[in-house]
Write a protein that holds these residues in place. Sequence first.
Motif, PDB file in Angstrom:
ATOM      1  N   UNK A  22       0.811  -1.217   0.000  1.00 23.97           N
ATOM      2  CA  UNK A  22       0.000   0.000   0.000  1.00 23.97           C
ATOM      3  C   UNK A  22       0.853   1.279   0.000  1.00 23.97           C
ATOM      4  N   UNK A  23       2.171   1.133   0.019  1.00 25.66           N
ATOM      5  CA  UNK A  23       3.044   2.301  -0.011  1.00 25.66           C
ATOM      6  C   UNK A  23       3.128   2.858  -1.432  1.00 25.66           C
ATOM      7  N   UNK A  24       3.354   4.159  -1.500  1.00 24.03           N
ATOM      8  CA  UNK A  24       3.486   4.845  -2.786  1.00 24.03           C
ATOM      9  C   UNK A  24       4.890   5.429  -2.884  1.00 24.03           C
ATOM     10  N   UNK A  25       5.560   5.175  -3.995  1.00 22.06           N
ATOM     11  CA  UNK A  25       6.911   5.716  -4.236  1.00 22.06           C
ATOM     12  C   UNK A  25       6.804   6.779  -5.320  1.00 22.06           C
ATOM     13  N   UNK A  26       7.125   8.013  -4.957  1.00 20.67           N
ATOM     14  CA  UNK A  26       7.019   9.136  -5.892  1.00 20.67           C
ATOM     15  C   UNK A  26       8.286   9.979  -5.857  1.00 20.67           C
ATOM     16  N   UNK A  27       8.545  10.655  -6.957  1.00 22.41           N
ATOM     17  CA  UNK A  27       9.621  11.646  -6.958  1.00 22.41           C
ATOM     18  C   UNK A  27       9.118  12.882  -6.212  1.00 22.41           C
ATOM     19  N   UNK A  28      10.016  13.739  -5.774  1.00 17.13           N
ATOM     20  CA  UNK A  28       9.603  14.941  -5.051  1.00 17.13           C
ATOM     21  C   UNK A  28       8.744  15.849  -5.923  1.00 17.13           C
ATOM     22  N   UNK A  29       9.037  15.905  -7.222  1.00 16.85           N
ATOM     23  CA  UNK A  29       8.237  16.735  -8.127  1.00 16.85           C
ATOM     24  C   UNK A  29       6.842  16.142  -8.305  1.00 16.85           C
ATOM     25  N   UNK A  30       6.741  14.813  -8.387  1.00 15.36           N
ATOM     26  CA  UNK A  30       5.441  14.158  -8.496  1.00 15.36           C
ATOM     27  C   UNK A  30       4.615  14.378  -7.225  1.00 15.36           C
ATOM     28  N   UNK A  31       5.287  14.347  -6.074  1.00 17.62           N
ATOM     29  CA  UNK A  31       4.586  14.573  -4.805  1.00 17.62           C
ATOM     30  C   UNK A  31       4.002  15.985  -4.744  1.00 17.62           C
ATOM     31  N   UNK A  32       4.754  16.952  -5.248  1.00 18.22           N
ATOM     32  CA  UNK A  32       4.259  18.332  -5.274  1.00 18.22           C
ATOM     33  C   UNK A  32       3.045  18.447  -6.196  1.00 18.22           C
ATOM     34  N   UNK A  33       3.113  17.788  -7.349  1.00 17.28           N
ATOM     35  CA  UNK A  33       1.989  17.797  -8.284  1.00 17.28           C
ATOM     36  C   UNK A  33       0.758  17.139  -7.660  1.00 17.28           C
ATOM     37  N   UNK A  34       0.983  16.060  -6.940  1.00 19.88           N
ATOM     38  CA  UNK A  34      -0.120  15.347  -6.286  1.00 19.88           C
ATOM     39  C   UNK A  34      -0.785  16.237  -5.234  1.00 19.88           C
TER      40      UNK A  34
END
Length: 240
Positions: A163-175
């Motif tokens: 259930x964990x999500x792995x994102x780049x920092x830029x993707x996290x900001x977009x999310x």
Amino acid sequence: MILVLLVFSAVALFLSFVYVHRNALRLTLTAIFGLLLVASLVFISKNDSQHYGMVKTTTTKTTTLASASGNKQMNLLLYQSVGTADKHRVYVYKNTASQKKVSHTKADTKVANHVKTTSGSPRIVTKTTRWTYKSNAAKFWFGIADNDQELVKTTHYFYVNKDWVVLSTSQAKQFSKLMKAQQATLKARAKVYVQNQVKAAMVKNPTMSQAQIAKISKAAAAQYQANAIQSMLATVKKSK
């Protein structure tokens, strides 16, 4: 100590060659100190280039892993790509939920990071390999080079659940921006979704109690939110 032997043999070679007048003795001493000088240079070179007298020692350390996000509804592991080819990543994480500042791995060619899925507790397993002297004698001769405990490589294994999500920092900001932009719309749609689920359930069981209705409403709201989050994650993951 090997450097002391090198200096001593060089000085002794010079003195024996210049100040010893007896040919036999001079040749003998010159040969002895010359061999010592050459041997010292060879072993110093081998220690420097091939880590002569040393072995690779690996230590393993396990620490807990917590979500880098303050959002309690989503466990998140972040990374920042180093360079344009995304060949190396710096991972951003927390060891405990109460940790205020995030931690991160080093941006170093000697540091590698791998993410693995586990059914156990989220954790970080760090394996560190260093050059160490294989005996006290080896350390006595070459320890002056100050290369004991020289780092060879560090490998971090991030074990996360499904259930964990792995994102780049830029993707996290977009999310985060997408969540804020659609917050009002999602709230309205969630309300309609919950009402429809309750109505469908009441058609099947018209005598449901208020507790049963509340339970269905709560489950429907959670399901809608999970679906909405997955949809937005799919959107941001398409971007770099």
